[in-house]
Design a protein around this motif. Sequence first.
Motif: not given
Length: 425
Positions: A290-310
């Motif tokens: 609701d307007g407060k400062p917001h930040i997100a960290f992802i550790d890490h994108i090298s092993i993040t998955n997507v829906n299309n496994e191909r």
Amino acid sequence: MNAERLLLEAFLAHQEIIPLVEVNENWFTFKEYKEIAAALISSEGNFDSILEIESSVKSKNPLTAVTYEKLSILRLNGTQVKSDDISRFHKIALGIKKEHFDEQIRRASEKYASIPSDENKEMLEYLFEQNDQFHKEEDDGSIKEALDEVLNGFFEEEPAGILSYPMVDKQLNGGFENNTLTIIGARPSVGKTAFSLNLIFEMLSKNEDIVVDFFSLEMSKKQVMRRFASMMSDINGYRLKNALKQCTEEEYDRFMTTYSYLSQANIRVYNDSQVDTIIKKIKKRHHEADGKPHIAFIDHISITNVNNERKNDRERVSEITRKLKNVTNDLNMPIVALSQLNRAVENRQDTKPTMSDLRDSGSAEQDASNIIFLSRPIIEDGYGNTTEDRNSLVATFAKVRDGETGDIEFNYFRDIQRILNKEVN
């Protein structure tokens, strides 16, 4: 129904306007209209005759109720409409879209009321969020407001981004600003996670009411919080892991101070690995912020998955960074994504990372607003031998959207995972 018919009549009579109007066949409720819209939209109005349109519809559904005669009548009615009033067609399409969203929300509400599962709840929240986006004022491309904001810089200081280490904030020209995707790259075990947790610690102490999300794909929540607690309470990580046998009463008191602080802080740790799930949770938290400062960290994108496994690794990472960049723009917030570096850097004489070392980077270099590489400085032992200094860390700002490139060197106290700027000490 009338709005759907009016738009299709105009499309059939004036196919040249189809690419100029934002519309989706799924917004149409009447099955025949949906099939006609799908054919027209996919072709972008490149049909030479009504017969071709009929054939295209029947190729998708041989049992369709769409006929040559029905298409001809719709086209004839459309010839009475002026094709140069694009704004009118755009408003009609928006009306159809609104009806579509309202109906989706109604159905999802009924479904959640009858089956109050987490899945149905998430779908309803997602639709409400999309509905909020839909009702936002459309961007007409006007530059006046943005130009006034630049002018205002002569009279007021530019609002700072989310602050962390003073030297990092200076390098980024005001901290981690909204609308930025920052990628932090390093080889395994150099200190990516430790650096990000230290950034969070600095952010918690310098930004009032900050909301922090940390997505850990390799460590459990317990492991993340143990690292955090070790760093904040100045307790050796090994001793904290064996607290019952190793830690003193004084260390217990320090830990309890940290425990109390972290319990009150607005930080959450997740173990999700699907990028779409990560984005959904970021959006939900941003709404709650609701307007407060917001930040997100992802550790890490090298092993993040997507829906299309191909998809190959390069395509997968490109999709992830593109989606994360879109989120920073849509929500007006910063995101920090950690990335593994290509091991080729270890085989070079100069092990300082460069852009090409981003593992399977795809479009990461283009999508990122800022790119920071972490490495260990090289030291000599006095006998002509060189080795990496495991007690130091160099942050190389290789790409900075609104700041300066360059290096910052830190002291790295590995036993407690604390990283401190060398100029401060």
